[in-house]
Write a protein that holds these residues in place. Structure first.
Motif, PDB file in Angstrom:
ATOM      1  N   PRO A  84       0.900  -1.330  -0.013  1.00  0.00           N
ATOM      2  CA  PRO A  84      -0.006  -0.017   0.076  1.00  0.00           C
ATOM      3  C   PRO A  84       0.949   1.316   0.035  1.00  0.00           C
ATOM      4  N   PHE A  85       2.018   1.325   0.636  1.00  0.00           N
ATOM      5  CA  PHE A  85       2.848   2.296   0.703  1.00  0.00           C
ATOM      6  C   PHE A  85       3.318   2.777  -0.763  1.00  0.00           C
ATOM      7  N   SER A  86       3.338   1.880  -1.547  1.00  0.00           N
ATOM      8  CA  SER A  86       3.813   2.356  -3.060  1.00  0.00           C
ATOM      9  C   SER A  86       2.751   3.245  -3.710  1.00  0.00           C
ATOM     10  N   ILE A  87       1.565   3.361  -3.074  1.00  0.00           N
ATOM     11  CA  ILE A  87       0.539   4.473  -3.531  1.00  0.00           C
ATOM     12  C   ILE A  87       0.608   5.718  -2.676  1.00  0.00           C
ATOM     13  N   ARG A  88       0.503   6.765  -3.403  1.00  0.00           N
ATOM     14  CA  ARG A  88       0.910   7.931  -2.669  1.00  0.00           C
ATOM     15  C   ARG A  88      -0.467   8.438  -2.027  1.00  0.00           C
ATOM     16  N   GLY A  89      -0.368   8.860  -0.794  1.00  0.00           N
ATOM     17  CA  GLY A  89      -1.398   9.150   0.020  1.00  0.00           C
ATOM     18  C   GLY A  89      -2.468  10.016  -0.759  1.00  0.00           C
ATOM     19  N   ILE A  90      -1.893  11.067  -1.396  1.00  0.00           N
ATOM     20  CA  ILE A  90      -2.792  12.005  -2.093  1.00  0.00           C
ATOM     21  C   ILE A  90      -3.519  11.360  -3.289  1.00  0.00           C
ATOM     22  N   GLN A  91      -3.334  10.021  -3.530  1.00  0.00           N
ATOM     23  CA  GLN A  91      -3.984   9.413  -4.778  1.00  0.00           C
ATOM     24  C   GLN A  91      -5.008   8.325  -3.933  1.00  0.00           C
ATOM     25  N   ALA A  92      -5.428   8.268  -2.695  1.00  0.00           N
ATOM     26  CA  ALA A  92      -6.090   7.154  -2.038  1.00  0.00           C
ATOM     27  C   ALA A  92      -7.411   7.346  -2.144  1.00  0.00           C
ATOM     28  N   TYR A  93      -8.028   8.339  -2.497  1.00  0.00           N
ATOM     29  CA  TYR A  93      -9.449   8.673  -2.564  1.00  0.00           C
ATOM     30  C   TYR A  93     -10.316   8.316  -3.567  1.00  0.00           C
ATOM     31  N   GLU A  94      -9.641   7.160  -4.280  1.00  0.00           N
ATOM     32  CA  GLU A  94     -11.005   6.569  -5.334  1.00  0.00           C
ATOM     33  C   GLU A  94     -10.479   5.068  -5.470  1.00  0.00           C
ATOM     34  N   GLY A  95     -11.334   4.475  -6.285  1.00  0.00           N
ATOM     35  CA  GLY A  95     -10.642   3.114  -6.762  1.00  0.00           C
ATOM     36  C   GLY A  95     -11.136   2.061  -5.715  1.00  0.00           C
ATOM     37  N   PHE A  96     -12.153   2.108  -4.770  1.00  0.00           N
ATOM     38  CA  PHE A  96     -13.048   1.610  -3.886  1.00  0.00           C
ATOM     39  C   PHE A  96     -14.300   1.656  -3.773  1.00  0.00           C
ATOM     40  N   GLN A 238       7.350   0.209  10.069  1.00  0.00           N
ATOM     41  CA  GLN A 238       7.563   1.660  10.275  1.00  0.00           C
ATOM     42  C   GLN A 238       8.407   2.443   9.554  1.00  0.00           C
ATOM     43  N   ASN A 239       9.387   1.922   8.788  1.00  0.00           N
ATOM     44  CA  ASN A 239      10.138   3.027   7.845  1.00  0.00           C
ATOM     45  C   ASN A 239       9.379   3.500   6.940  1.00  0.00           C
ATOM     46  N   GLU A 240       8.114   2.532   6.388  1.00  0.00           N
ATOM     47  CA  GLU A 240       7.585   3.004   5.231  1.00  0.00           C
ATOM     48  C   GLU A 240       6.481   4.187   5.829  1.00  0.00           C
ATOM     49  N   THR A 241       6.023   3.820   6.894  1.00  0.00           N
ATOM     50  CA  THR A 241       4.943   4.757   7.322  1.00  0.00           C
ATOM     51  C   THR A 241       5.626   6.128   7.711  1.00  0.00           C
ATOM     52  N   GLU A 242       6.726   6.353   8.155  1.00  0.00           N
ATOM     53  CA  GLU A 242       7.193   7.687   8.241  1.00  0.00           C
ATOM     54  C   GLU A 242       7.849   8.321   6.942  1.00  0.00           C
ATOM     55  N   THR A 243       8.440   7.378   5.959  1.00  0.00           N
ATOM     56  CA  THR A 243       8.581   7.857   4.598  1.00  0.00           C
ATOM     57  C   THR A 243       7.343   8.448   3.967  1.00  0.00           C
ATOM     58  N   ASP A 244       6.261   7.749   4.135  1.00  0.00           N
ATOM     59  CA  ASP A 244       5.174   7.887   3.545  1.00  0.00           C
ATOM     60  C   ASP A 244       4.550   9.447   3.843  1.00  0.00           C
ATOM     61  N   ALA A 245       4.831   9.781   5.413  1.00  0.00           N
ATOM     62  CA  ALA A 245       4.307  10.854   5.942  1.00  0.00           C
ATOM     63  C   ALA A 245       5.213  11.847   5.340  1.00  0.00           C
ATOM     64  N   LEU A 246       6.436  11.832   5.075  1.00  0.00           N
ATOM     65  CA  LEU A 246       7.291  12.842   4.571  1.00  0.00           C
ATOM     66  C   LEU A 246       7.140  13.347   3.173  1.00  0.00           C
ATOM     67  N   VAL A 247       6.563  12.249   2.039  1.00  0.00           N
ATOM     68  CA  VAL A 247       6.319  12.375   0.682  1.00  0.00           C
ATOM     69  C   VAL A 247       4.978  13.072   0.917  1.00  0.00           C
ATOM     70  N   ASP A 248       4.064  12.735   1.672  1.00  0.00           N
ATOM     71  CA  ASP A 248       2.811  13.046   1.978  1.00  0.00           C
ATOM     72  C   ASP A 248       2.603  14.656   1.960  1.00  0.00           C
ATOM     73  N   THR A 249       3.606  14.838   3.064  1.00  0.00           N
ATOM     74  CA  THR A 249       3.552  16.433   3.325  1.00  0.00           C
ATOM     75  C   THR A 249       3.953  17.440   2.110  1.00  0.00           C
ATOM     76  N   VAL A 250       5.045  17.199   1.302  1.00  0.00           N
ATOM     77  CA  VAL A 250       5.474  17.438   0.090  1.00  0.00           C
ATOM     78  C   VAL A 250       4.447  17.802  -0.827  1.00  0.00           C
ATOM     79  N   ASP A 251       3.703  16.415  -1.315  1.00  0.00           N
ATOM     80  CA  ASP A 251       2.615  16.408  -2.009  1.00  0.00           C
ATOM     81  C   ASP A 251       1.443  17.398  -1.526  1.00  0.00           C
ATOM     82  N   TYR A 252       0.819  17.568  -0.354  1.00  0.00           N
ATOM     83  CA  TYR A 252      -0.042  18.411   0.034  1.00  0.00           C
ATOM     84  C   TYR A 252       0.241  19.842   0.185  1.00  0.00           C
ATOM     85  N   VAL A 253       1.318  19.999   0.562  1.00  0.00           N
ATOM     86  CA  VAL A 253       1.615  21.623   0.738  1.00  0.00           C
ATOM     87  C   VAL A 253       2.066  22.377  -0.697  1.00  0.00           C
TER      88      VAL A 253
END
Length: 383
Positions: A84-96, A238-253
């Motif tokens: 799941p972490f290979s999918i960016r958080g900003i892209q998680a709002y469709e497809g279900f 754990q590492n993927e969770t934190e990396t995900d948070a960093l990438v997500d921050t850049v995307d949203y800002v």
């Protein structure tokens, strides 16, 4: 017989069983007070379903729902990946799929045949997380919808800039708004509404109630019980969770860059996003923001991402950063008056009772209505 004894000796399964037992008792005890204000349509929209796997998940904002929605994208075939972490958080709002458009007889049948689960979180922490994510850090949509409303209705003598932007709401103002919105049913938002209203756990018999405090263990257990261990895999959770948070921050800002500039310099917007990661314990509070806050500079997404990853590498281990979360929580709630804290306790009481949390966390009852020192560091700076 062997499987039976394995279940008896499984401490995580035992924990789930105890949560369900506690919930049923509290549902019975609170039946005269258990009043949900949100609509049945809103509940249906929160039920994420996968008919093929016979799974129903009640997604609650600020409790790992972006993570689980990515899993449902994989289950639906929307994403051809296993992690799941290979999918960016900003892209998680469709497809279900959700139960939004299903008639109630179909929903009843689906619930009866499916494995059902939800996740909850300590209510005071969830409320603070909602404030940090949607109000304090740059989120122009929420500044417009909630921030401006709070400034207009819960601040004396607001400036014209604050009225026009809603970008500088303090935590006490936000708590005043939340308590009022709960009592009046006015201008409520799903990110702050109590969890029981979204999922109706006294009406829907969930098989598993996970908690954010034990998120990884509970997630792995549920995936195992759903026989999804081969379909959903991780490298290092754990590492993927934190990396995900960093990438997500850049995307949203950067997705809100132009809107942020209407209310503050973009450098200040990045600074608040940086603070959010420190409040969450992703970045150490000792790693300084690398750009000048007092003036705007031209920073690309790649440069901000590089700065975040460098700071993360310098932030020490998880345990050393964990203290950030508690310090930030104490700092925020130390600004809440005793009277307002009592009103907040009442607004969150059903969630606290149903899911086995303290009515007011003990660490908050010991606050003296003064901001803790924290070595001179402030997590919430109104800049």
């Amino acid at each position: 017989m062997t499987i039976f004894f394995q279940m008896l000796n499984d401490p995580i399964q035992k924990r789930f069983d105890e949560r369900n037992k506690h919930l049923k008792y509290e549902c019975s005890r609170l039946k005269n007070y258990y009043v949900a204000q949100n609509s049945e349509a809103a509940v249906k929209e929160h039920l994420v379903v996968n008919r093929k796997s016979k799974i129903v998940y009640c997604a609650i904002e600020k409790i790992g729902c972006t993570f689980w929605k990515r899993i449902f994208q994989i289950l639906s075939g929307w994403r051809n990946v296993t992690n799941p972490f290979s999918i960016r958080g900003i892209q998680a709002y469709e497809g279900f799929s959700t139960a939004k458009r299903l008639p109630f007889d179909k929903i009843y049948q689906l619930l009866r045949m499916s494995t059902k689960f939800m996740f909850v979180r300590e209510p005071f922490e969830r409320l603070l997380s909602g404030y940090v994510d949607k109000i304090y850090s740059p989120n122009t949509a929420y500044w417009n919808f909630i921030g401006k409303y709070i400034v207009k209705n819960f601040r004396e003598n607001p400036s014209n800039v604050s009225l026009e932007c809603g970008h500088d709401v303090t935590f006490p103002e936000f708590v005043e708004y939340f308590v009022y919105s709960q009592s009046s049913n006015e201008r409520r938002d799903a990110h702050f509404v109590p969890s029981f209203e979204h999922c109706r756990p006294c009406e829907i018999d969930y098989d598993y109630i996970g908690k954010l405090e034990t998120f990884q263990e509970d997630t792995f257990h549920i995936l195992k019980k759903l026989d999804l261990e081969d379909m959903i895999q991780f490298s290092n959770f754990q590492n993927e969770t934190e990396t995900d948070a960093l990438v997500d921050t850049v995307d949203y800002v950067f997705s809100m860059r132009h809107a942020i500039l209407n209310c503050m310099t973009f450098t200040k917007g990045m600074y608040r996003a940086w603070r959010k990661l420190q409040i969450r314990g992703i970045l150490s509070k000792h790693v300084k923001f690398p750009f000048p806050v007092d003036r705007d500079v031209n920073v690309t997404p790649g440069q901000f991402k590089e700065a975040l990853f460098k700071a993360h590498a310098q932030s020490g281990d998880k345990e050393s950063r964990k203290k950030n979360r508690e310090e930030a929580m104490l700092e925020a709630y130390s600004t809440i008056s005793p009277v307002l804290m009592e009103r907040l306790r009442d607004a969150l009481l059903i969630d606290s009772s149903l899911f086995g949390y303290e009515k007011i966390p003990k660490k908050l009852t010991e606050l003296k209505y003064s901001v803790p020192d924290n070595g001179g560091f402030r997590y919430f700076e109104n800049i």
